[in-house]
Write a protein that holds these residues in place. Structure first.
Motif, PDB file in Angstrom:
ATOM      1  N   ILE A  97      -1.582  10.183  -3.022  1.00 59.33           N
ATOM      2  CA  ILE A  97      -0.471  11.129  -2.846  1.00 59.33           C
ATOM      3  C   ILE A  97       0.606  10.501  -1.969  1.00 59.33           C
ATOM      4  CG2 ILE A  97       0.182  13.347  -1.813  1.00 59.33           C
ATOM      5  CD1 ILE A  97      -2.637  14.359  -2.641  1.00 59.33           C
ATOM      6  N   TRP A  98       0.176   9.844  -0.887  1.00 56.44           N
ATOM      7  CA  TRP A  98       1.126   9.166  -0.003  1.00 56.44           C
ATOM      8  C   TRP A  98       1.903   8.086  -0.768  1.00 56.44           C
ATOM      9  CZ3 TRP A  98       0.613   3.912   1.660  1.00 56.44           C
ATOM     10  CH2 TRP A  98       1.587   3.506   2.568  1.00 56.44           C
ATOM     11  N   MET A  99       1.214   7.338  -1.647  1.00 58.76           N
ATOM     12  CA  MET A  99       1.878   6.267  -2.413  1.00 58.76           C
ATOM     13  C   MET A  99       2.903   6.834  -3.384  1.00 58.76           C
ATOM     14  SD  MET A  99      -1.507   3.861  -3.018  1.00 58.76           S
ATOM     15  CE  MET A  99      -0.722   2.609  -4.056  1.00 58.76           C
ATOM     16  N   VAL A 100       2.591   7.985  -4.005  1.00 60.87           N
ATOM     17  CA  VAL A 100       3.585   8.639  -4.880  1.00 60.87           C
ATOM     18  C   VAL A 100       4.795   9.071  -4.065  1.00 60.87           C
ATOM     19  CG1 VAL A 100       4.045  10.654  -6.332  1.00 60.87           C
ATOM     20  CG2 VAL A 100       1.882   9.417  -6.592  1.00 60.87           C
ATOM     21  N   LEU A 101       4.554   9.697  -2.921  1.00 57.45           N
ATOM     22  CA  LEU A 101       5.659  10.157  -2.058  1.00 57.45           C
ATOM     23  C   LEU A 101       6.493   8.985  -1.562  1.00 57.45           C
ATOM     24  CD1 LEU A 101       3.785  12.856   0.075  1.00 57.45           C
ATOM     25  CD2 LEU A 101       5.439  13.265  -1.752  1.00 57.45           C
ATOM     26  N   LYS A 102       5.846   7.886  -1.246  1.00 58.46           N
ATOM     27  CA  LYS A 102       6.572   6.708  -0.749  1.00 58.46           C
ATOM     28  C   LYS A 102       7.527   6.188  -1.825  1.00 58.46           C
ATOM     29  CE  LYS A 102       5.618   2.769   2.247  1.00 58.46           C
ATOM     30  NZ  LYS A 102       6.525   1.756   1.683  1.00 58.46           N
ATOM     31  N   GLN A 103       7.067   6.198  -3.068  1.00 60.02           N
ATOM     32  CA  GLN A 103       7.968   5.790  -4.148  1.00 60.02           C
ATOM     33  C   GLN A 103       9.154   6.742  -4.264  1.00 60.02           C
ATOM     34  OE1 GLN A 103       6.645   4.412  -7.980  1.00 60.02           O
ATOM     35  NE2 GLN A 103       4.519   4.225  -7.305  1.00 60.02           N
ATOM     36  N   VAL A 141       4.108   1.716 -11.544  1.00 56.11           N
ATOM     37  CA  VAL A 141       2.669   1.951 -11.670  1.00 56.11           C
ATOM     38  C   VAL A 141       2.000   1.206 -10.524  1.00 56.11           C
ATOM     39  CG1 VAL A 141       0.608   1.648 -13.077  1.00 56.11           C
ATOM     40  CG2 VAL A 141       2.807   2.123 -14.176  1.00 56.11           C
ATOM     41  N   GLU A 142       1.262   1.945  -9.705  1.00 60.68           N
ATOM     42  CA  GLU A 142       0.543   1.325  -8.594  1.00 60.68           C
ATOM     43  C   GLU A 142      -0.940   1.657  -8.711  1.00 60.68           C
ATOM     44  OE1 GLU A 142       3.983   1.055  -5.178  1.00 60.68           O
ATOM     45  OE2 GLU A 142       2.659   2.788  -5.146  1.00 60.68           O
ATOM     46  N   ASN A 143      -1.768   0.762  -8.200  1.00 57.69           N
ATOM     47  CA  ASN A 143      -3.204   0.886  -8.370  1.00 57.69           C
ATOM     48  C   ASN A 143      -3.888   1.030  -7.021  1.00 57.69           C
ATOM     49  OD1 ASN A 143      -5.857   0.802  -9.225  1.00 57.69           O
ATOM     50  ND2 ASN A 143      -5.816  -1.353  -9.822  1.00 57.69           N
ATOM     51  N   GLN A 144      -4.141   2.267  -6.609  1.00 58.27           N
ATOM     52  CA  GLN A 144      -4.876   2.496  -5.365  1.00 58.27           C
ATOM     53  C   GLN A 144      -6.343   2.140  -5.525  1.00 58.27           C
ATOM     54  OE1 GLN A 144      -7.338   5.053  -4.799  1.00 58.27           O
ATOM     55  NE2 GLN A 144      -7.567   4.526  -2.628  1.00 58.27           N
ATOM     56  N   TYR A 145      -6.862   2.270  -6.744  1.00 51.22           N
ATOM     57  CA  TYR A 145      -8.298   2.104  -7.026  1.00 51.22           C
ATOM     58  C   TYR A 145      -8.609   0.661  -7.435  1.00 51.22           C
ATOM     59  CZ  TYR A 145     -12.746   4.381  -8.431  1.00 51.22           C
ATOM     60  OH  TYR A 145     -14.058   4.821  -8.529  1.00 51.22           O
TER      61      TYR A 145
END
Length: 386
Positions: free
Chosen positions: A236-242, A250-254
């Protein structure tokens, strides 16, 4: 316990929440609307409710529950087809446990079994092959469903059936694929999304690269996420940061399990056995172009749709059930008039209350409700009925 406890660390969770609140405040100062982020996978939905993640987020963020439950998106007509197959006295129908209680237009598989149909629950497609070997005088049909997560095991089972010459095994394929579904959601004018928390299990097979079309065509961030609390918060933080930085990627947290190009062995098996349908009906979403998989012509001998006659009727949902709107993210489960009253896990009207990944089942199991329109859901005693 390594790889579990560290993803449930409350100190780290609070640090992530602080960053999420800061970003949400900054974004909200520039736009006067709720930040809507869809978690696609039903496994994420259940984790969000199990750990109370949604109640910890600021009011400016709304999590939308997506159609990532394969049992939930199976239309009633296809279930009626499966029951029609099972009613053939020469057939043993096999499927996964979640499917047994899904209501069709007349009955469920569980009720059909009580009436005498030979319907058996299996834990993997290969269990069906074992049943086929043990019952050469019967036709064994595996009711296959699921996203790309379960397709490789089905494909390998078909390959094994061909290799071992098991002619009394066939497949009723209801496998679906994720990317066309996301496009269908984004083409829905009733649903305005800011970004996606992408499905982890599907992405272990297909990788993170296929989501690039969502970025390129629709300009929506996608972050592939794991299933532990810190995974989801970080995503969620990575989506908000974008969103805060005006980026879309497209980012891969996993990344501890998901590779950009996916699992090549699994993809090879899938592509060998299956091909995309021209279109496939999804509950709530209607016909989705290239939204489902069928057996290739080379494996027609194992295709139940070609070996057996089917009613093949389109059947609308129960009038009181709003699973379709819930699957599209337009409604929350508690907004359905029969949620928790006429529709419960013991007596489901719709699929979202049946499946272990369904949004209604998550709300019901973990005791979430919204007391009044406009307020965040409040926690009530876990496991109690709302």
């Amino acid at each position: 316990m390594k790889y579990v406890d560290e993803f449930r660390d409350p100190t780290k969770a609070e640090a992530l929440l602080q960053k999420i609140r800061q970003l949400a405040t900054r974004i909200s100062e520039r736009r006067d609307k709720i930040i809507k982020i869809m978690e696609v996978c039903g496994g994420h939905t259940h984790a969000i409710f199990k750990y109370g993640i949604e109640s910890l987020l600021p009011d400016s963020i709304e999590l939308i529950h997506g159609p990532g439950c394969p049992v939930c998106v199976m239309p009633r007509g296809r279930l009626d087809d499966a029951i029609a197959l099972a009613e053939n006295p020469k057939v043993i129908l096999t499927t996964f446990g979640d499917t047994m209680r899904v209501p069709g237009s007349r009955t469920s598989l569980l009720q059909a079994r009580a009436r005498g149909c030979d319907i058996r629950m299996v834990y993997s497609p290969r269990d069906s092959l074992k049943i086929a070997r043990e019952n050469p005088d019967k036709e064994i049909i595996f009711l296959a469903l699921g996203f790309e997560t379960t397709v490789p095991s089905t494909a390998l089972t078909v390959i094994e059936a061909e290799s071992d010459n098991i002619p009394n095994f066939s497949l009723f394929s209801n496998h679906v694929v994720i990317i066309p579904a996301l496009e269908a959601l984004l083409n829905n004018p009733d649903l305005q999304l800011e970004g996606f928390v992408g499905p982890g299990h599907v992405s272990m097979v297909i990788g993170s690269e296929p989501y690039q079309i969502i970025v390129d065509r629709y300009r929506k961030p996608v972050v592939v996420s794991g299933f532990e609390p810190l995974d989801i918060l970080q995503s969620i933080w990575m989506v908000l940061k974008q969103l805060d930085e005006g980026r879309c990627a497209v980012e891969n947290q996993y990344d501890r399990l998901v590779q950009p190009s996916g699992n090549k062995i699994a993809l090879t098996a899938m592509n060998r056995v299956f091909e995309l349908r021209e279109k496939f009906e999804w509950r709530g979403l209607g016909d989705i172009p290239r939204g489902g998989l069928k057996l290739r012509e080379e494996y027609a001998a194992f295709d139940a749709e070609k070996k057996f006659p089917l009613p093949n009727n389109r059947v609308s949902d129960h009038k009181a059930c709003q699973c379709g709107e819930i699957l599209k993210g337009v409604l929350k489960p508690w907004q359905c008039k029969v949620f928790g009253t006429a529709c419960t896990p013991e007596h489901p009207i719709g699929t979202c209350m049946v499946s272990s990944e369904g949004a209604c089942a998550a709300y019901y199991k973990y005791g979430r409700r919204q007391e009044e329109i406009g307020k965040k859901p409040e926690t009530i005693a876990t496991g109690q009925k709302p």
